[in-house]
Design an enzyme around this catalytic site. Sequence first.
Site, PDB file in Angstrom:
ATOM      1  N   TYR A  53      23.921  45.587  50.524  1.00 46.16           N
ATOM      2  CA  TYR A  53      23.733  45.997  51.241  1.00 46.16           C
ATOM      3  C   TYR A  53      25.316  46.466  51.990  1.00 46.16           C
ATOM      4  O   TYR A  53      25.436  47.968  52.033  1.00 46.16           O
ATOM      5  CB  TYR A  53      23.374  45.432  52.637  1.00 46.16           C
ATOM      6  N   GLY A  80      18.554  48.715  39.983  1.00 46.76           N
ATOM      7  CA  GLY A  80      18.323  50.030  40.655  1.00 46.76           C
ATOM      8  C   GLY A  80      17.217  50.115  41.416  1.00 46.76           C
ATOM      9  O   GLY A  80      16.934  50.374  42.689  1.00 46.76           O
ATOM     10  N   LEU A  81      16.278  48.876  41.413  1.00 47.86           N
ATOM     11  CA  LEU A  81      14.925  49.115  42.210  1.00 47.86           C
ATOM     12  C   LEU A  81      15.265  48.098  43.864  1.00 47.86           C
ATOM     13  O   LEU A  81      14.262  49.061  44.554  1.00 47.86           O
ATOM     14  CB  LEU A  81      13.519  47.732  41.950  1.00 47.86           C
ATOM     15  N   GLY A  82      15.692  47.425  44.173  1.00 41.18           N
ATOM     16  CA  GLY A  82      16.088  47.465  45.114  1.00 41.18           C
ATOM     17  C   GLY A  82      16.649  48.109  45.382  1.00 41.18           C
ATOM     18  O   GLY A  82      16.731  48.447  47.111  1.00 41.18           O
ATOM     19  N   LYS A  83      17.859  48.955  45.514  1.00 44.19           N
ATOM     20  CA  LYS A  83      18.494  50.696  46.147  1.00 44.19           C
ATOM     21  C   LYS A  83      17.620  51.248  46.510  1.00 44.19           C
ATOM     22  O   LYS A  83      17.583  51.896  47.607  1.00 44.19           O
ATOM     23  CB  LYS A  83      19.670  50.716  44.657  1.00 44.19           C
ATOM     24  N   VAL A 142      13.448  42.213  52.851  1.00 46.84           N
ATOM     25  CA  VAL A 142      13.214  43.028  51.979  1.00 46.84           C
ATOM     26  C   VAL A 142      12.879  41.944  50.075  1.00 46.84           C
ATOM     27  O   VAL A 142      14.077  40.988  50.374  1.00 46.84           O
ATOM     28  CB  VAL A 142      14.843  43.645  51.348  1.00 46.84           C
TER      29      VAL A 142
END
Length: 175
Positions: A155, A122-125, A112
Amino acid sequence: MVFWKRLFSKPSDSVTSDLTSEFNEELLDIKGETNGQRRIFLSTERDINLYELEELCNAVGWARRPLGKVKQALNHSFIVVSMWEIEKNQRRLVGFARATSDHAFNATVWDVVIHPSCQNKGLGKALVKYMIHQLRNEDISNITLFADPQVIDFYRRLGFVLDPEGIKGMFWYPN
């Protein structure tokens, strides 16, 4: 690394219930972006330029890996998700994740990565939630991942927990 695990009871689990549609067909909202010139899309296509992927991994400080092995890892992954920024008719890889699976019960999320210029928006989420959504659509009920200490809280906020029965993961490394 810390071993993480997320167990889901059914496909309509709350983690996926807020996903109203497939991201790869919709614009993602970007925190702090209002000009409309920058769009982010997710894709499950596996045709990823390995040099672009290497550049993305380089941007976050990951060690270089042989491109032949990266290609093999992509080919043998159960699901591959890439995130693309489109700005002024230019396309750029800004996020990536993949998962391996036994195609029945278990999957492990790997690699990831979000480009540093796109982090904290908020893109990783969105990327991880999309990966979970895709795995749940395949009826995978046990989703695991490995996390470096600096991303444990990220996470945890997405519903992952340390193995509640104690660390079951074990590792073998060549001498």
